[in-house]
Design a protein around this motif. Structure first.
Motif, PDB file in Angstrom:
ATOM      1  N   LEU A  62       0.824  -1.216   0.000  1.00  0.00           N
ATOM      2  CA  LEU A  62       0.000   0.000   0.000  1.00  0.00           C
ATOM      3  C   LEU A  62       0.858   1.266   0.000  1.00  0.00           C
ATOM      4  O   LEU A  62       0.377   2.343  -0.372  1.00  0.00           O
ATOM      5  CB  LEU A  62      -0.921   0.031   1.224  1.00  0.00           C
ATOM      6  N   MET A  63       2.112   1.143   0.407  1.00  0.00           N
ATOM      7  CA  MET A  63       2.990   2.303   0.490  1.00  0.00           C
ATOM      8  C   MET A  63       3.129   2.949  -0.885  1.00  0.00           C
ATOM      9  O   MET A  63       3.377   2.266  -1.884  1.00  0.00           O
ATOM     10  CB  MET A  63       4.365   1.879   0.999  1.00  0.00           C
ATOM     11  N   GLY A  64       2.932   4.260  -0.920  1.00  0.00           N
ATOM     12  CA  GLY A  64       3.053   4.993  -2.175  1.00  0.00           C
ATOM     13  C   GLY A  64       1.783   4.999  -2.999  1.00  0.00           C
ATOM     14  O   GLY A  64       1.743   5.602  -4.073  1.00  0.00           O
ATOM     15  N   LYS A  65       0.736   4.332  -2.502  1.00  0.00           N
ATOM     16  CA  LYS A  65      -0.529   4.287  -3.227  1.00  0.00           C
ATOM     17  C   LYS A  65      -1.570   5.182  -2.554  1.00  0.00           C
ATOM     18  O   LYS A  65      -1.409   5.595  -1.401  1.00  0.00           O
ATOM     19  CB  LYS A  65      -1.050   2.851  -3.309  1.00  0.00           C
ATOM     20  N   THR A  66      -2.649   5.453  -3.263  1.00  0.00           N
ATOM     21  CA  THR A  66      -3.725   6.280  -2.725  1.00  0.00           C
ATOM     22  C   THR A  66      -4.462   5.526  -1.627  1.00  0.00           C
ATOM     23  O   THR A  66      -4.747   4.330  -1.755  1.00  0.00           O
ATOM     24  CB  THR A  66      -4.723   6.661  -3.834  1.00  0.00           C
ATOM     25  N   MET A  67      -4.761   6.228  -0.550  1.00  0.00           N
ATOM     26  CA  MET A  67      -5.482   5.620   0.557  1.00  0.00           C
ATOM     27  C   MET A  67      -6.846   5.097   0.102  1.00  0.00           C
ATOM     28  O   MET A  67      -7.578   5.796  -0.606  1.00  0.00           O
ATOM     29  CB  MET A  67      -5.691   6.667   1.665  1.00  0.00           C
ATOM     30  N   PRO A  68      -7.228   3.873   0.497  1.00  0.00           N
ATOM     31  CA  PRO A  68      -8.556   3.366   0.149  1.00  0.00           C
ATOM     32  C   PRO A  68      -9.660   4.272   0.696  1.00  0.00           C
ATOM     33  O   PRO A  68      -9.523   4.841   1.777  1.00  0.00           O
ATOM     34  CB  PRO A  68      -8.595   1.991   0.826  1.00  0.00           C
ATOM     35  N   GLU A  69     -10.742   4.405  -0.039  1.00  0.00           N
ATOM     36  CA  GLU A  69     -11.858   5.234   0.408  1.00  0.00           C
ATOM     37  C   GLU A  69     -12.740   4.451   1.372  1.00  0.00           C
ATOM     38  O   GLU A  69     -12.853   3.222   1.286  1.00  0.00           O
ATOM     39  CB  GLU A  69     -12.679   5.705  -0.792  1.00  0.00           C
ATOM     40  N   PHE A  70     -13.368   5.184   2.299  1.00  0.00           N
ATOM     41  CA  PHE A  70     -14.265   4.543   3.253  1.00  0.00           C
ATOM     42  C   PHE A  70     -15.307   5.544   3.750  1.00  0.00           C
ATOM     43  O   PHE A  70     -15.132   6.771   3.639  1.00  0.00           O
ATOM     44  CB  PHE A  70     -13.496   3.962   4.446  1.00  0.00           C
ATOM     45  N   VAL A  71     -16.381   5.014   4.294  1.00  0.00           N
ATOM     46  CA  VAL A  71     -17.428   5.808   4.942  1.00  0.00           C
ATOM     47  C   VAL A  71     -17.721   5.151   6.286  1.00  0.00           C
ATOM     48  O   VAL A  71     -18.080   3.968   6.338  1.00  0.00           O
ATOM     49  CB  VAL A  71     -18.724   5.867   4.105  1.00  0.00           C
ATOM     50  N   LEU A  72     -17.539   5.908   7.373  1.00  0.00           N
ATOM     51  CA  LEU A  72     -17.785   5.394   8.717  1.00  0.00           C
ATOM     52  C   LEU A  72     -18.555   6.427   9.532  1.00  0.00           C
ATOM     53  O   LEU A  72     -18.679   7.586   9.120  1.00  0.00           O
ATOM     54  CB  LEU A  72     -16.461   5.081   9.419  1.00  0.00           C
ATOM     55  N   ASN A  73     -19.032   6.010  10.679  1.00  0.00           N
ATOM     56  CA  ASN A  73     -19.726   6.925  11.577  1.00  0.00           C
ATOM     57  C   ASN A  73     -18.794   7.420  12.668  1.00  0.00           C
ATOM     58  O   ASN A  73     -17.950   6.665  13.178  1.00  0.00           O
ATOM     59  CB  ASN A  73     -20.936   6.242  12.220  1.00  0.00           C
ATOM     60  N   THR A  74     -18.951   8.684  13.055  1.00  0.00           N
ATOM     61  CA  THR A  74     -18.222   9.228  14.193  1.00  0.00           C
ATOM     62  C   THR A  74     -18.870   8.722  15.481  1.00  0.00           C
ATOM     63  O   THR A  74     -19.940   8.099  15.457  1.00  0.00           O
ATOM     64  CB  THR A  74     -18.251  10.765  14.196  1.00  0.00           C
ATOM     65  N   HIS A  75     -18.233   9.012  16.606  1.00  0.00           N
ATOM     66  CA  HIS A  75     -18.815   8.596  17.885  1.00  0.00           C
ATOM     67  C   HIS A  75     -20.097   9.362  18.194  1.00  0.00           C
ATOM     68  O   HIS A  75     -20.850   8.978  19.099  1.00  0.00           O
ATOM     69  CB  HIS A  75     -17.795   8.786  19.020  1.00  0.00           C
ATOM     70  N   LEU A  76     -20.362  10.419  17.418  1.00  0.00           N
ATOM     71  CA  LEU A  76     -21.612  11.178  17.570  1.00  0.00           C
ATOM     72  C   LEU A  76     -22.669  10.725  16.564  1.00  0.00           C
ATOM     73  O   LEU A  76     -23.669  11.401  16.359  1.00  0.00           O
ATOM     74  CB  LEU A  76     -21.328  12.676  17.401  1.00  0.00           C
ATOM     75  N   LYS A  77     -22.397   9.579  15.916  1.00  0.00           N
ATOM     76  CA  LYS A  77     -23.336   8.959  14.967  1.00  0.00           C
ATOM     77  C   LYS A  77     -23.522   9.763  13.680  1.00  0.00           C
ATOM     78  O   LYS A  77     -24.543   9.648  13.005  1.00  0.00           O
ATOM     79  CB  LYS A  77     -24.713   8.732  15.625  1.00  0.00           C
ATOM     80  N   LYS A  78     -22.510  10.555  13.320  1.00  0.00           N
ATOM     81  CA  LYS A  78     -22.559  11.305  12.070  1.00  0.00           C
ATOM     82  C   LYS A  78     -21.707  10.601  11.021  1.00  0.00           C
ATOM     83  O   LYS A  78     -20.617  10.108  11.329  1.00  0.00           O
ATOM     84  CB  LYS A  78     -22.062  12.735  12.273  1.00  0.00           C
ATOM     85  N   SER A  79     -22.205  10.556   9.791  1.00  0.00           N
ATOM     86  CA  SER A  79     -21.470   9.894   8.717  1.00  0.00           C
ATOM     87  C   SER A  79     -20.240  10.712   8.321  1.00  0.00           C
ATOM     88  O   SER A  79     -20.300  11.939   8.231  1.00  0.00           O
ATOM     89  CB  SER A  79     -22.382   9.706   7.497  1.00  0.00           C
ATOM     90  N   PHE A  80     -19.130  10.023   8.110  1.00  0.00           N
ATOM     91  CA  PHE A  80     -17.883  10.687   7.707  1.00  0.00           C
ATOM     92  C   PHE A  80     -17.303   9.953   6.516  1.00  0.00           C
ATOM     93  O   PHE A  80     -17.135   8.731   6.545  1.00  0.00           O
ATOM     94  CB  PHE A  80     -16.874  10.703   8.852  1.00  0.00           C
ATOM     95  N   GLN A  81     -16.965  10.702   5.465  1.00  0.00           N
ATOM     96  CA  GLN A  81     -16.373  10.126   4.266  1.00  0.00           C
ATOM     97  C   GLN A  81     -14.888  10.480   4.204  1.00  0.00           C
ATOM     98  O   GLN A  81     -14.497  11.606   4.512  1.00  0.00           O
ATOM     99  CB  GLN A  81     -17.080  10.652   3.011  1.00  0.00           C
ATOM    100  N   SER A  82     -14.096   9.514   3.792  1.00  0.00           N
ATOM    101  CA  SER A  82     -12.649   9.726   3.752  1.00  0.00           C
ATOM    102  C   SER A  82     -12.240  10.872   2.835  1.00  0.00           C
ATOM    103  O   SER A  82     -11.189  11.487   3.035  1.00  0.00           O
ATOM    104  CB  SER A  82     -11.940   8.438   3.321  1.00  0.00           C
ATOM    105  N   ASN A  83     -13.060  11.179   1.828  1.00  0.00           N
ATOM    106  CA  ASN A  83     -12.682  12.273   0.927  1.00  0.00           C
ATOM    107  C   ASN A  83     -12.710  13.632   1.630  1.00  0.00           C
ATOM    108  O   ASN A  83     -12.214  14.620   1.091  1.00  0.00           O
ATOM    109  CB  ASN A  83     -13.548  12.289  -0.335  1.00  0.00           C
ATOM    110  N   GLU A  84     -13.266  13.690   2.828  1.00  0.00           N
ATOM    111  CA  GLU A  84     -13.237  14.924   3.619  1.00  0.00           C
ATOM    112  C   GLU A  84     -11.841  15.226   4.141  1.00  0.00           C
ATOM    113  O   GLU A  84     -11.584  16.324   4.642  1.00  0.00           O
ATOM    114  CB  GLU A  84     -14.220  14.827   4.802  1.00  0.00           C
ATOM    115  N   LEU A  85     -10.936  14.263   4.018  1.00  0.00           N
ATOM    116  CA  LEU A  85      -9.560  14.446   4.476  1.00  0.00           C
ATOM    117  C   LEU A  85      -8.652  14.989   3.381  1.00  0.00           C
ATOM    118  O   LEU A  85      -7.486  15.277   3.644  1.00  0.00           O
ATOM    119  CB  LEU A  85      -8.998  13.108   4.971  1.00  0.00           C
ATOM    120  N   LYS A  86      -9.168  15.143   2.179  1.00  0.00           N
ATOM    121  CA  LYS A  86      -8.355  15.596   1.053  1.00  0.00           C
ATOM    122  C   LYS A  86      -7.722  16.956   1.344  1.00  0.00           C
ATOM    123  O   LYS A  86      -8.350  17.844   1.901  1.00  0.00           O
ATOM    124  CB  LYS A  86      -9.210  15.682  -0.213  1.00  0.00           C
ATOM    125  N   GLY A  87      -6.471  17.077   0.950  1.00  0.00           N
ATOM    126  CA  GLY A  87      -5.758  18.339   1.140  1.00  0.00           C
ATOM    127  C   GLY A  87      -5.080  18.464   2.492  1.00  0.00           C
ATOM    128  O   GLY A  87      -4.408  19.461   2.754  1.00  0.00           O
TER     129      GLY A  87
END
Length: 204
Positions: A62-87
């Motif tokens: 995986l080193m040097g490759k793009t991080m796999p995308e995922f969708v998980l819930n926060t501890h406050l039960k809100k949906s979080f998408q990995s693309n929110e980490l871009k930049g």
């Protein structure tokens, strides 16, 4: 490491030291020693250690490759998408509440979180506990004042994340750069090694 591997490579085919050799290789493989992982697969192909070594090699790939995308819930039960980490530069902490080294890492993660520029850097803890441990996860967040991004999993998403990132042990830390590329992966915790990982990538 090279000396140990050459010695075992000579001894393994004919020696009754195979059990001890496997234990030594397993110890080296735990820290992602590529030679050790390959030798385990070659000499002990039917062992459970070989299955984990295969996952370890897959994780290194995986080193040097793009991080796999995922969708998980926060501890406050809100949906979080990995693309929110871009930049942003990201440190991902894969952990469980029953893993003592994972819990030991929390104060160091807290110190790092207090020092970073949150406009540029993000810490993300992904708890891979089973469904029945969700209450313990919430308790740990409150008890240890874990104020950075906390993401949880259920039995389905835990399996998916484990497979996507080839997690073989806890804690596992991954550094992602601001382009979404996986720069470094470390399994296990020591305050020195985690801080060294951060210094080597974020403080250049």
């Amino acid at each position: 490491t090279q000396f140990a591997i050459k010695f075992m490579n000579k001894q393994l085919p004919k020696s009754n030291l195979a059990g001890d050799s496997l234990m030594i290789l397993q110890s080296m493989a735990r820290y992602k020693d590529e030679f050790a992982m390959k030798l385990i697969i070659e000499k002990f192909p039917d062992s459970w250690q070989a299955r984990y070594a295969l996952k370890g090699l897959a994780q290194k790939s995986l080193m040097g490759k793009t991080m796999p995308e995922f969708v998980l819930n926060t501890h406050l039960k809100k949906s979080f998408q990995s693309n929110e980490l871009k930049g942003k530069h990201v440190l991902i902490d894969f952990w469980t509440t029953w893993c003592q080294p994972c819990v030991m890492a929390i104060p160091t993660l807290k110190q790092i979180d207090q020092k970073i520029d949150k406009n540029k850097v993000k810490i993300v803890s992904i708890c891979l506990d089973s469904d029945e441990n969700q209450g313990k996860w919430q308790e740990h967040i409150v008890k240890h004042n874990m104020n950075w991004l906390q993401l949880g999993t259920d039995s389905i998403s835990s399996k998916s994340i484990t497979e996507q990132f080839n997690i073989t042990g806890y804690p596992t830390f991954m550094l992602i750069d601001d382009k979404g590329i996986i720069k470094e992966i470390k399994m296990g915790f020591s305050e020195e090694s985690l801080n060294k990982m951060i210094r080597g990538n974020w403080q250049k």
